[in-house]
Design a protein around this motif. Sequence first.
Motif, PDB file in Angstrom:
ATOM      1  N   CYS A 133       0.819  -1.219   0.000  1.00 11.43           N
ATOM      2  CA  CYS A 133       0.000   0.000   0.000  1.00 11.43           C
ATOM      3  C   CYS A 133       0.848   1.262   0.000  1.00 11.43           C
ATOM      4  O   CYS A 133       0.477   2.268  -0.609  1.00 11.43           O
ATOM      5  CB  CYS A 133      -0.954  -0.015   1.194  1.00 11.43           C
ATOM      6  N   GLY A 193      -8.792   3.919  -1.708  1.00  7.81           N
ATOM      7  CA  GLY A 193      -8.489   2.495  -1.657  1.00  7.81           C
ATOM      8  C   GLY A 193      -9.423   1.766  -0.705  1.00  7.81           C
ATOM      9  O   GLY A 193      -9.805   0.616  -0.953  1.00  7.81           O
ATOM     10  N   ALA A 232      -5.352   7.035  -0.127  1.00  7.38           N
ATOM     11  CA  ALA A 232      -5.660   5.749   0.500  1.00  7.38           C
ATOM     12  C   ALA A 232      -7.133   5.649   0.869  1.00  7.38           C
ATOM     13  O   ALA A 232      -7.694   4.546   0.900  1.00  7.38           O
ATOM     14  CB  ALA A 232      -4.782   5.551   1.734  1.00  7.38           C
ATOM     15  N   VAL A 259      -4.891   1.441   5.920  1.00  5.93           N
ATOM     16  CA  VAL A 259      -4.424   0.141   5.413  1.00  5.93           C
ATOM     17  C   VAL A 259      -4.988  -0.991   6.264  1.00  5.93           C
ATOM     18  O   VAL A 259      -5.413  -2.029   5.733  1.00  5.93           O
ATOM     19  CB  VAL A 259      -2.885   0.103   5.381  1.00  5.93           C
ATOM     20  N   PHE A 317      -0.249   3.790  -2.857  1.00  7.15           N
ATOM     21  CA  PHE A 317      -0.937   5.033  -2.519  1.00  7.15           C
ATOM     22  C   PHE A 317       0.062   6.166  -2.378  1.00  7.15           C
ATOM     23  O   PHE A 317       0.757   6.287  -1.376  1.00  7.15           O
ATOM     24  CB  PHE A 317      -1.773   4.860  -1.255  1.00  7.15           C
TER      25      PHE A 317
END
Length: 367
Positions: A58, A348, A345, A76, A62
């Motif tokens: 990640c 995400g 993020a 995360v 990101f």
Amino acid sequence: MADVRNVEALQGRQSLQFVENCVKSSASSSREKCEECFSLYDVDSDGYLSRDEFLNLCKDVFVKCNEDEQSLTTLVDHMLKLLDTDQDGRLSKEEFKICWCYWLKQVLEPVSALVIVDVQNDFLEGSLSLSQCPAGQCGLPVIPVINNMLDNVQFDVVVYSKDWHPKDHISFLENVNIRPLHPSSKVKSEEAKPFDTVVFDTSPLTEQVLWPAHCIQGSWGAELHKNLKVVDNGYVVNKGTSPHVDSYSAFWDNNKLSQTELVQLLSKLRVTDVYVCGLAYDICVGFTARHAIDHGFRTVLVEDACRGVDLENIEKTRFELRKKGAVVVQSDQVGDMVDGKLRAAELGVQAAVNVNVALKLLKTGRV
């Protein structure tokens, strides 16, 4: 001796380039590339991505937008929990294959839409000009900001929403007498003023803010402002077309009884990311952004391309959207986000939510 931070940054860029190339590879080589990517981050070669190994992935994927190191770690952990279907705190190869096909695809190959909300004459210079609302914000400055994005950012889809009200629309102060009010309404029809809230005795009961008549179908006030750039391949979505219910959102009416064609349009065009801007921040823009999140779109509010009605409600809208998972940015960040130079993020997390929901639906046989 080389600066360790620079070496790590170089390794991260190289790893990210590898992952991007793998995701964009042909379907025939997808399985092989997926395994290569998994092996790259499975440092201890135990056949799983641990929490720390997933964090390293990640960190490469990101590219810092607004979040700091601590908030990135929190995000995360949230993503891992959503993607870890057996909840053992790590990703197996089978779980990673799902991430590969559905989660990383959204993150690394997004399809972006700019939804421009209600940049219409009546909200700028007409009967419901924002400059006359409690916040006193003139809406005209959003036009050059939006035009600049249209000129310089390669959106896949551009949509313009318009209030498109019939003359007898329920939201008009001038029409407050043509429908009965419910006894629970604290404001009576003969006392009503602009921006008051009444409750109409309808089924279901309709709580309604009263506005001066605006954006009447076919009128000058309902047209997009002449200085707003309208792209040749853009789409127009009309809302608020029923006389009996208002529609702040470009997706749904306020009672969620009917929806516009927007969600079907964006889904047909395979849009993953919705960038929202326009008028008014705390009303139609805010509701549109909320519903975009509800429909699973990774949602970005372009703040300097918005103006609102009430300062307190603007702050409340910003807070609520961030809490729901939207990213709030300035227009000068949008180009890099669409191009993949910045990856938030938070978006995400929304991609992981979408995967999690889809897997649950598949498990229950609902799709």
